[in-house]
Design a protein around this motif. Structure first.
Motif, mmCIF file in Angstrom:
data_model
loop_
_atom_site.group_PDB
_atom_site.id
_atom_site.type_symbol
_atom_site.label_atom_id
_atom_site.label_comp_id
_atom_site.label_asym_id
_atom_site.label_seq_id
_atom_site.Cartn_x
_atom_site.Cartn_y
_atom_site.Cartn_z
ATOM 1 N N ARG A 104 -10.233 7.532 -5.146
ATOM 2 C CA ARG A 104 -9.264 6.634 -5.485
ATOM 3 C C ARG A 104 -8.469 6.297 -4.307
ATOM 4 O O ARG A 104 -8.707 7.270 -3.517
ATOM 5 C CB ARG A 104 -8.358 7.725 -6.402
ATOM 6 C CG ARG A 104 -7.041 7.060 -6.798
ATOM 7 C CD ARG A 104 -6.095 7.851 -7.647
ATOM 8 N NE ARG A 104 -6.843 8.370 -8.999
ATOM 9 C CZ ARG A 104 -7.097 9.371 -9.345
ATOM 10 N NH1 ARG A 104 -7.057 10.349 -8.647
ATOM 11 N NH2 ARG A 104 -7.820 9.637 -10.512
ATOM 12 N N PHE A 105 -7.902 5.121 -4.361
ATOM 13 C CA PHE A 105 -7.287 4.490 -3.053
ATOM 14 C C PHE A 105 -6.117 3.910 -3.709
ATOM 15 O O PHE A 105 -5.957 3.421 -4.457
ATOM 16 C CB PHE A 105 -7.908 3.361 -2.543
ATOM 17 C CG PHE A 105 -7.408 2.882 -1.057
ATOM 18 C CD1 PHE A 105 -7.503 3.699 -0.161
ATOM 19 C CD2 PHE A 105 -6.687 1.871 -1.149
ATOM 20 C CE1 PHE A 105 -6.968 3.201 1.271
ATOM 21 C CE2 PHE A 105 -5.886 1.274 -0.209
ATOM 22 C CZ PHE A 105 -6.190 1.965 1.091
ATOM 23 N N LYS A 106 -4.743 4.726 -3.023
ATOM 24 C CA LYS A 106 -3.474 4.014 -3.212
ATOM 25 C C LYS A 106 -2.718 3.912 -1.991
ATOM 26 O O LYS A 106 -3.069 4.525 -0.911
ATOM 27 C CB LYS A 106 -2.540 5.084 -4.112
ATOM 28 C CG LYS A 106 -3.112 5.388 -5.433
ATOM 29 C CD LYS A 106 -2.968 4.491 -6.451
ATOM 30 C CE LYS A 106 -3.457 4.831 -8.028
ATOM 31 N NZ LYS A 106 -3.261 3.925 -8.819
ATOM 32 N N THR A 107 -1.740 3.148 -2.026
ATOM 33 C CA THR A 107 -0.817 2.840 -0.742
ATOM 34 C C THR A 107 0.629 3.280 -1.178
ATOM 35 O O THR A 107 1.109 3.281 -2.264
ATOM 36 C CB THR A 107 -0.716 1.521 -0.850
ATOM 37 O OG1 THR A 107 -0.464 0.841 -1.872
ATOM 38 C CG2 THR A 107 -2.055 0.936 -0.076
ATOM 39 N N SER A 166 4.590 -8.025 5.950
ATOM 40 C CA SER A 166 3.764 -9.257 5.603
ATOM 41 C C SER A 166 2.417 -8.858 5.003
ATOM 42 O O SER A 166 1.715 -9.390 4.380
ATOM 43 C CB SER A 166 3.304 -9.907 6.815
ATOM 44 O OG SER A 166 2.544 -9.264 7.727
ATOM 45 N N GLY A 167 2.114 -7.445 5.094
ATOM 46 C CA GLY A 167 1.093 -6.694 4.750
ATOM 47 C C GLY A 167 -0.196 -6.753 5.607
ATOM 48 O O GLY A 167 -0.961 -6.177 5.267
ATOM 49 N N THR A 168 -0.044 -7.126 6.606
ATOM 50 C CA THR A 168 -1.134 -7.380 7.824
ATOM 51 C C THR A 168 -1.516 -6.018 7.997
ATOM 52 O O THR A 168 -2.860 -5.779 7.889
ATOM 53 C CB THR A 168 -0.618 -8.399 9.079
ATOM 54 O OG1 THR A 168 -0.054 -9.360 8.454
ATOM 55 C CG2 THR A 168 -1.754 -8.296 9.820
ATOM 56 N N ALA A 222 -5.830 -1.849 7.762
ATOM 57 C CA ALA A 222 -6.227 -0.349 7.554
ATOM 58 C C ALA A 222 -6.825 0.019 6.344
ATOM 59 O O ALA A 222 -7.498 0.729 6.261
ATOM 60 C CB ALA A 222 -4.760 0.434 7.622
ATOM 61 N N ALA A 223 -6.519 -0.746 5.254
ATOM 62 C CA ALA A 223 -7.228 -0.573 4.056
ATOM 63 C C ALA A 223 -8.765 -0.895 4.073
ATOM 64 O O ALA A 223 -9.438 -0.341 3.635
ATOM 65 C CB ALA A 223 -6.556 -1.197 2.944
ATOM 66 N N ILE A 247 -1.880 -7.408 -0.928
ATOM 67 C CA ILE A 247 -1.775 -5.985 -0.864
ATOM 68 C C ILE A 247 -0.375 -5.449 -1.387
ATOM 69 O O ILE A 247 0.380 -6.280 -1.279
ATOM 70 C CB ILE A 247 -2.189 -5.365 0.392
ATOM 71 C CG1 ILE A 247 -2.553 -3.953 0.188
ATOM 72 C CG2 ILE A 247 -1.336 -5.762 1.136
ATOM 73 C CD1 ILE A 247 -3.411 -3.407 1.216
ATOM 74 N N LYS A 248 -0.527 -4.451 -2.285
ATOM 75 C CA LYS A 248 0.888 -4.038 -2.718
ATOM 76 C C LYS A 248 0.991 -2.533 -2.325
ATOM 77 O O LYS A 248 -0.077 -1.716 -2.064
ATOM 78 C CB LYS A 248 1.060 -3.922 -4.152
ATOM 79 C CG LYS A 248 -0.233 -3.520 -5.117
ATOM 80 C CD LYS A 248 0.233 -3.612 -6.766
ATOM 81 C CE LYS A 248 -0.715 -2.847 -7.313
ATOM 82 N NZ LYS A 248 -0.658 -1.517 -7.375
ATOM 83 N N ALA A 249 2.065 -2.250 -2.496
ATOM 84 C CA ALA A 249 2.464 -0.731 -2.349
ATOM 85 C C ALA A 249 2.510 -0.071 -3.840
ATOM 86 O O ALA A 249 3.197 -0.508 -4.846
ATOM 87 C CB ALA A 249 3.544 -0.402 -1.774
#
Length: 165
Positions: free
Chosen positions: A118-121, A100-102, A107-108, A134-136
């Motif tokens: 820079r911030f990536k997932t 769900s992205g929760t 955490a983000a 939120i996406k990967a």
């Protein structure tokens, strides 16, 4: 309950290596990156990415464990390293499955309280059932599943598998 293998150990190894290359490409000018793995499977996956990244790049990779209660994400979230160690650095947040992205968004939020370069997932499996925006940025596989189905990633030593239950 029937388990269907969606990723074998070999496939997970290939996807981990590909993600490591993607991280290297997007951080090629960096001397150091922080891999922040969400406790348990996210942290194990982050360790595997670190190993792969160190084989292909000169980048210093610092591991950080994100301690979050996935059932109660509003409670206090902590990290295994102090914020001063990732301040103004390139940080990659890692988890095994994006449902769900929760978990990922809470955490983000923790990392957004500190200035980052820079911030990536990264996720191994992206389920496309997000209720948060939120996406990967880097993902091993994307699956369209029903809400009743469950994805389980099991890491056992050097072996790993992802199942659909």
């Amino acid at each position: 309950m029937q388990k269907t293998i969606i990723l074998s150990n070999e496939q997970i190894q290939h996807k981990t290596k590909r993600i490591a290359y993607q991280i290297y490409e997007s951080n090629i000018s960096e001397k150091q990156v922080i891999l922040a793995g969400i406790k348990e499977n996210g942290f194990i996956f982050a360790k595997r990415i670190k190993e792969a990244l160190e084989k292909i790049s000169p980048i210093d990779v610092v591991l950080c464990e994100v301690i979050i209660d996935k059932k109660k994400p509003l409670e206090t979230i902590t990290t295994s390293i102090p914020a001063s160690e990732y301040k103004n650095k390139s940080l990659i947040l890692v988890d095994d499955v994006l449902n769900s992205g929760t978990t990922l968004i809470y955490a983000a939020k923790l990392f957004l309280e500190v200035p980052l370069k820079r911030f990536k997932t990264v996720v191994l499996v992206n389920r496309n059932h997000k209720k948060y925006p939120i996406k990967a940025d880097f993902k091993g596989i994307s699956l369209s599943t029903s809400m009743q189905e469950h994805i389980c990633v099991e890491f056992e030593g050097k072996e790993a598998q992802a199942f659909l239950e």
